[in-house]
Design an enzyme around this catalytic site. Structure first.
Site, mmCIF file in Angstrom:
data_model
loop_
_atom_site.group_PDB
_atom_site.id
_atom_site.type_symbol
_atom_site.label_atom_id
_atom_site.label_comp_id
_atom_site.label_asym_id
_atom_site.label_seq_id
_atom_site.Cartn_x
_atom_site.Cartn_y
_atom_site.Cartn_z
ATOM 1 N N GLY A 239 -0.886 152.030 23.046
ATOM 2 C CA GLY A 239 -1.634 153.271 23.250
ATOM 3 C C GLY A 239 -3.009 152.944 23.781
ATOM 4 N NE ARG A 240 -6.142 157.151 21.615
ATOM 5 C CZ ARG A 240 -5.708 158.285 21.068
ATOM 6 N NH1 ARG A 240 -5.856 159.418 21.715
ATOM 7 N NH2 ARG A 240 -5.158 158.303 19.878
ATOM 8 C CB ILE A 241 -6.261 150.294 20.308
ATOM 9 C CG1 ILE A 241 -7.206 151.375 19.770
ATOM 10 C CG2 ILE A 241 -6.757 148.916 19.896
ATOM 11 C CD1 ILE A 241 -7.188 151.551 18.259
ATOM 12 N NE ARG B 210 7.230 157.497 19.304
ATOM 13 C CZ ARG B 210 6.596 158.521 18.751
ATOM 14 N NH1 ARG B 210 7.196 159.243 17.834
ATOM 15 N NH2 ARG B 210 5.358 158.824 19.112
ATOM 16 N NE ARG C 167 -4.338 153.687 9.276
ATOM 17 C CZ ARG C 167 -5.465 153.484 9.979
ATOM 18 N NH1 ARG C 167 -5.777 152.290 10.410
ATOM 19 N NH2 ARG C 167 -6.281 154.499 10.242
ATOM 20 C CD GLU D 91 -6.311 148.740 4.413
ATOM 21 O OE1 GLU D 91 -7.269 149.503 4.604
ATOM 22 O OE2 GLU D 91 -5.588 148.317 5.329
ATOM 23 C CG HIS E 48 -9.019 148.977 7.682
ATOM 24 N ND1 HIS E 48 -8.079 149.830 7.166
ATOM 25 C CD2 HIS E 48 -9.237 149.430 8.946
ATOM 26 C CE1 HIS E 48 -7.753 150.740 8.069
ATOM 27 N NE2 HIS E 48 -8.446 150.512 9.153
ATOM 28 C CB ILE E 49 -13.936 145.107 9.933
ATOM 29 C CG1 ILE E 49 -13.278 143.737 10.220
ATOM 30 C CG2 ILE E 49 -14.447 145.180 8.500
ATOM 31 C CD1 ILE E 49 -14.269 142.577 10.243
ATOM 32 N N GLY E 50 -11.559 146.870 12.121
ATOM 33 C CA GLY E 50 -11.245 146.978 13.557
ATOM 34 C C GLY E 50 -12.324 147.658 14.376
#
Ligand code: NAP
Length: 337
Positions: free
Chosen positions: A157-159, A179, A239, A268, A287-289
């Site tokens: 996707g975007r990332i 998909r 995730r 988490e 979780h510091i993306g």
């Protein structure tokens, strides 16, 4: 007329939220570090017209059902699996997120995690700091090459596209699985669409950036890891619940895959006693993306803008359940004619 009530679940800087003060009564939880307890959030939500929430806040069916005035929930994050969106949609509550503004930053972190895992950066750092560096030998901290290898992105996707763009600089062969196909990414980045199984079998780096949905939950399981190369490195910056941690642990211990880099976890914060953290070939981050100072400000500003617009009856900049807005628009249109 009484102003609408906005509740913000962390203490954000006043210059970021001041815009809302012009149109609403604004209250914030009194800490930036510690989350608001669920019961307090639920009590505040029962009076609120808008909530500004974090991905760590649980906004479940019960909370939404007991919030009769709620018009908008603006989440600080692009993922919104912490929110019972179906319940919000049923009650015509707008759900907003913060896409795009965090894509480059999250892609940077994903690639940094991939590099740190492949080239044993954290291990090397600890090795010196613990005073273990006494000699040199040709295989000292020898890791895996990144350049010219195959990266397989699940969730292009975007990332994912931004990660693929970074991979082109390393002259990597790019595979992806979604998909649906993305013609533009194929043309611009030379990415090749493959099935999930093909991606697992052919990739040197398997990167998970798919959202958490009922369909993706646990998709990286025992079978998925068994299809990967023994030299494969698994990176999860999407995730945690998209992978099965027990299966990942077994795959690492049984040397079915070589290493893993994880920014997200099933639960988490992950416990410091978790078996995965005992493994040398696992690199972990809390979780510091999207956690750069610049991007966090942009995300906060976008979340505030989403609430500001929604409370003024205007279309928010980033809407998850667009169908509510479209329905509202068509009702207004029909009335006008
Ligand atoms: P996005 O643009 O919506 O991309 C998600 C991609 O996943 C889409 O291309 C989608 O394509 C694909 N996808 C969805 N369901 C799938 C399935 N069942 N199988 C395979 N692919 C599937 O979202 P984004 O902005 O790139 O963000 C992606 C995720 O990254 C977020 O949902 C969030 O959970 C996570 N994230 C993590 C951090 C962090 O701090 N670590 C930061 C930001 C975001 P199709 O619809 O064609 O399947």
């Amino acid at each position: 007329m009484k102003k609408p009530f906005v509740y913000i679940t962390r203490k954000l800087e006043s210059d970021i939220v001041e815009k809302l003060g012009n149109i609403a009564e604004v209250q914030m939880w009194d800490s930036i570090e510690k989350p608001v307890p669920y019961d307090i959030l639920k009590e505040k939500a029962s009076k609120a017209h808008a909530l500004l929430t974090m991905v760590s806040d649980k906004v479940d069916e019960s909370l939404i059902a007991s919030a009769p005035y709620l018009k908008v929930i603006a989440n600080l994050g692009v993922g919104y699996d912490n929110i019972a969106v179906h319940e919000a949609t049923k009650r015509k509550i707008l759900v907003c997120n913060t896409p795009d503004v965090l894509s480059d930053t999250t892609a940077d972190l994903t690639f940094a995690l991939l590099m740190a895992t492949a080239r044993r950066i954290v291990e090397g750092h600890e090795y010196i700091k613990k005073g273990h560096w006494q000699d040199w030998n040709p295989y000292l901290m020898a890791g895996y090459d990144i350049h010219h290898k195959t990266i397989g992105i699940v969730g292009m996707g975007r990332i994912g596209e931004k990660v693929a763009k970074r991979a082109t600089g390393f002259e990597m062969n790019i595979l992806y699985h979604n998909r649906s196909r993305k013609q533009k990414a194929e043309e611009e980045l030379g990415a090749k669409y493959v099935s999930f199984e093909e991606l697992l079998g052919q990739s040197d780096f398997v990167v998970s950036l798919a959202p958490l949905t009922p369909e993706t939950k646990g998709m990286f399981n025992r079978k998925a890891f068994s299809l990967m190369k023994n030299s494969a490195i698994f990176i999860n910056a999407g995730r945690g619940l998209v992978m099965n941690e027990a299966d990942l642990y077994d795959a690492l211990v049984n040397k079915e895959i070589a290493a893993a880099g994880l920014d997200v976890f099933e639960k988490e914060p992950i416990s410091a006693n978790h078996p995965l953290l005992k493994l040398q070939n696992v690199v972990v981050l809390p979780h510091i993306g999207s956690a750069s100072l610049e991007t966090r400000k942009k995300m906060m500003k976008l979340a505030v803008d989403n609430i500001d617009l929604a409370l003024q009856g205007k279309e928010p900049k980033a809407l998850v359940n667009r169908e509510i807005w479209n329905e509202k628009k068509s009702q207004l249109h029909n009335k006008a004619f």
